[in-house]
Motif scaffolding. Structure first.
Motif, mmCIF file in Angstrom:
data_model
loop_
_atom_site.group_PDB
_atom_site.id
_atom_site.type_symbol
_atom_site.label_atom_id
_atom_site.label_comp_id
_atom_site.label_asym_id
_atom_site.label_seq_id
_atom_site.Cartn_x
_atom_site.Cartn_y
_atom_site.Cartn_z
ATOM 1 N N GLY A 136 20.570 31.602 39.828
ATOM 2 C CA GLY A 136 20.641 32.937 39.473
ATOM 3 C C GLY A 136 21.730 33.870 40.306
ATOM 4 O O GLY A 136 22.360 34.734 39.402
ATOM 5 N N VAL A 137 21.889 33.403 41.292
ATOM 6 C CA VAL A 137 23.208 34.162 42.018
ATOM 7 C C VAL A 137 24.411 33.597 41.317
ATOM 8 O O VAL A 137 25.092 34.549 40.975
ATOM 9 N N ALA A 138 24.711 32.430 40.917
ATOM 10 C CA ALA A 138 25.725 31.956 40.052
ATOM 11 C C ALA A 138 25.844 32.863 38.659
ATOM 12 O O ALA A 138 26.813 33.415 38.397
ATOM 13 N N ASP A 173 24.583 35.917 26.608
ATOM 14 C CA ASP A 173 23.895 34.778 27.305
ATOM 15 C C ASP A 173 24.312 33.413 27.139
ATOM 16 O O ASP A 173 24.334 32.791 28.266
ATOM 17 N N GLU A 174 24.733 33.028 25.991
ATOM 18 C CA GLU A 174 25.309 31.716 25.752
ATOM 19 C C GLU A 174 26.321 31.334 26.579
ATOM 20 O O GLU A 174 26.537 30.147 26.873
ATOM 21 N N GLU A 175 27.131 32.543 26.364
ATOM 22 C CA GLU A 175 28.641 32.185 27.344
ATOM 23 C C GLU A 175 28.450 32.234 28.725
ATOM 24 O O GLU A 175 28.951 31.244 29.578
ATOM 25 N N VAL A 176 27.596 32.807 29.088
ATOM 26 C CA VAL A 176 27.189 32.696 30.696
ATOM 27 C C VAL A 176 26.491 31.620 31.062
ATOM 28 O O VAL A 176 26.937 30.810 32.033
ATOM 29 N N GLU A 177 25.731 30.922 30.224
ATOM 30 C CA GLU A 177 25.074 29.749 30.597
ATOM 31 C C GLU A 177 26.108 28.492 30.156
ATOM 32 O O GLU A 177 26.355 27.246 30.994
#
Length: 77
Positions: free
Chosen positions: A36-38, A51-55
């Motif tokens: 979560g922090v990352a 969201d996909e790019e973050v993952e």
């Protein structure tokens, strides 16, 4: 410093009294919290990311971390 050592000893004793399942649950909770922090850091750096790019960025960070650890182990052998 002695107070810190006392606290650490109490924590160790508490962990020893826990079942394996309880310790695993704590470990998984810490892992999820670190993810979560990352994710928050990635979102802060790339506010327009989907969201996909973050993952994907998160997976890349984890992969790089494993590679750095593997290289570190090789060079210390």
């Amino acid at each position: 410093m002695e107070e810190q050592e006392d606290i650490e000893q109490l924590q160790i004793e508490a962990y020893r009294r826990m079942t394996g399942e309880e310790r695993l649950r704590i470990g998984l909770g810490l892992f999820e919290a670190s993810l979560g922090v990352a994710r928050a850091g990635i979102r802060n750096r790339f506010p327009e990311a989907t969201d996909e790019e973050v993952e994907e960025n998160l997976r890349e960070r984890i992969r790089i971390g494993y590679e750095i650890e593997a290289q570190s182990k090789k060079s210390s052998s």
